[in-house]
Design a protein around this motif. Structure first.
Motif, short mmCIF file in Angstrom:
data_model
loop_
_atom_site.label_atom_id
_atom_site.label_comp_id
_atom_site.label_asym_id
_atom_site.label_seq_id
_atom_site.Cartn_x
_atom_site.Cartn_y
_atom_site.Cartn_z
N LEU A 103 0.82 -1.21 0.00
CA LEU A 103 0.00 0.00 0.00
C LEU A 103 0.85 1.25 0.00
CD1 LEU A 103 -1.78 -2.22 1.77
CD2 LEU A 103 -3.27 -0.26 1.90
N TYR A 104 2.06 1.13 0.56
CA TYR A 104 2.91 2.30 0.72
C TYR A 104 4.35 1.81 0.78
CZ TYR A 104 5.16 6.37 2.84
OH TYR A 104 6.00 7.41 3.10
N GLU A 105 5.26 2.62 0.25
CA GLU A 105 6.68 2.31 0.39
C GLU A 105 7.49 3.58 0.31
OE1 GLU A 105 8.32 -0.51 -2.44
OE2 GLU A 105 10.14 -0.69 -1.23
N ILE A 124 2.05 -3.33 3.96
CA ILE A 124 1.45 -4.38 3.13
C ILE A 124 0.13 -4.84 3.75
CG2 ILE A 124 3.67 -5.19 2.25
CD1 ILE A 124 3.44 -7.59 4.22
N ARG A 125 -0.67 -5.49 2.91
CA ARG A 125 -1.91 -6.10 3.41
C ARG A 125 -1.57 -7.43 4.07
NH1 ARG A 125 -7.02 -4.68 2.06
NH2 ARG A 125 -6.35 -3.50 0.24
N ASP A 126 -2.13 -7.69 5.25
CA ASP A 126 -1.87 -8.97 5.93
C ASP A 126 -2.51 -10.11 5.13
OD1 ASP A 126 -1.12 -9.69 9.16
OD2 ASP A 126 -2.17 -11.21 7.99
N ILE A 127 -1.77 -11.22 5.02
CA ILE A 127 -2.23 -12.36 4.23
C ILE A 127 -3.40 -13.09 4.89
CG2 ILE A 127 -0.78 -14.22 5.16
CD1 ILE A 127 0.00 -14.86 2.23
N HIS A 129 -6.67 -4.86 7.42
CA HIS A 129 -5.57 -5.37 8.25
C HIS A 129 -4.27 -5.19 7.47
CE1 HIS A 129 -3.95 -8.84 11.02
NE2 HIS A 129 -3.15 -7.77 11.00
N PHE A 130 -3.51 -4.19 7.89
CA PHE A 130 -2.25 -3.85 7.23
C PHE A 130 -1.09 -4.02 8.21
CE2 PHE A 130 -5.38 -0.61 5.47
CZ PHE A 130 -5.75 -1.41 4.40
N LEU A 131 0.11 -4.18 7.66
CA LEU A 131 1.31 -4.30 8.48
C LEU A 131 2.29 -3.20 8.06
CD1 LEU A 131 1.80 -8.16 8.04
CD2 LEU A 131 0.75 -6.98 10.01
N VAL A 132 2.72 -2.40 9.03
CA VAL A 132 3.71 -1.35 8.79
C VAL A 132 5.06 -1.93 9.23
CG1 VAL A 132 4.29 1.06 9.17
CG2 VAL A 132 1.92 0.30 9.44
N ILE A 133 5.99 -2.01 8.30
CA ILE A 133 7.23 -2.77 8.53
C ILE A 133 8.45 -1.90 8.21
CG2 ILE A 133 8.47 -4.89 7.97
CD1 ILE A 133 5.84 -5.99 6.77
N ASN A 193 -4.10 8.17 6.68
CA ASN A 193 -4.74 9.25 5.95
C ASN A 193 -5.11 8.83 4.52
OD1 ASN A 193 -4.84 11.17 8.01
ND2 ASN A 193 -2.67 11.56 7.76
N ALA A 194 -4.32 7.95 3.93
CA ALA A 194 -4.58 7.54 2.54
C ALA A 194 -5.74 6.55 2.45
CB ALA A 194 -3.33 6.91 1.94
N THR A 195 -5.96 5.74 3.46
CA THR A 195 -6.97 4.68 3.37
C THR A 195 -8.34 5.11 3.85
OG1 THR A 195 -6.35 3.92 5.56
CG2 THR A 195 -5.33 2.78 3.69
N GLY A 196 -8.43 6.17 4.64
CA GLY A 196 -9.72 6.54 5.21
C GLY A 196 -10.00 5.84 6.52
N LEU A 197 -9.04 5.04 6.99
CA LEU A 197 -9.19 4.39 8.30
C LEU A 197 -9.40 5.41 9.41
CD1 LEU A 197 -6.42 1.68 8.14
CD2 LEU A 197 -8.72 1.27 9.01
#
Ligand code: 5GP
Ligand code: ZN
Length: 115
Positions: free
Chosen positions: A19-21, A28-31, A38-42, A74-78
């Motif tokens: 989603l972002y880099e 990334i989206r969690d598998i 459900h996203f993971l910020v890594i 902010n980008a996803t609307g969460l």
């Protein structure tokens, strides 16, 4: 770090929905999603957990991590629907991938306390 799943995703050796880099972090989206969102910020640099980051690296790494989180919210609307951030740290806390990451969960009502 060789053998680390998230290092392989960062290196492009294993595919993931990004989603972002930027130069410091990916999102990334969690598998195996535990909520509609459900996203993971890594962080790109490998540390197994927050407390493993040495003092000299902490400001840069954590700032990069929080910036990626902020951009994603902010980008996803969460941001308008409520969300939960989770950092499982250690096996007894439920950590299964030992490369620091922040879960972003949203899109459903949450329970408290968490299990
Ligand atoms: P932890 O359990 O360490 O807090 O979180 C690890 C997360 O990584 C889990 O939610 C799991 O579903 C996710 N995960 C494991 N393998 C993969 C994968 O190959 N790709 C993606 N996108 N997520 C993964
Ligand atoms: Zn790693």
């Amino acid at each position: 770090m060789s053998g680390c799943l998230f290092c392989k995703i960062i290196a492009g050796e294993i595919p993931a929905e990004k989603l972002y880099e930027d130069e410091k972090a990916i999102v990334i989206r969690d598998i195996n999603p535990q909520a509609p969102w459900h996203f993971l910020v890594i962080p790109k640099k490998h540390y197994s957990a927050l407390h493993e980051i040495p003092e000299h690296d902490a400001p840069t790494l954590l700032c990069g991590l929080m910036n990626a989180l902020h951009q994603t919210l902010n980008a996803t609307g969460l941001n308008s629907n409520g969300y939960r951030l989770v950092v499982n740290s250690g096996a007894s806390a439920g950590q299964t991938v030992f490369h620091l990451h922040i879960h972003i969960l949203g899109g459903r009502d949450m329970q408290w306390p968490p299990g």
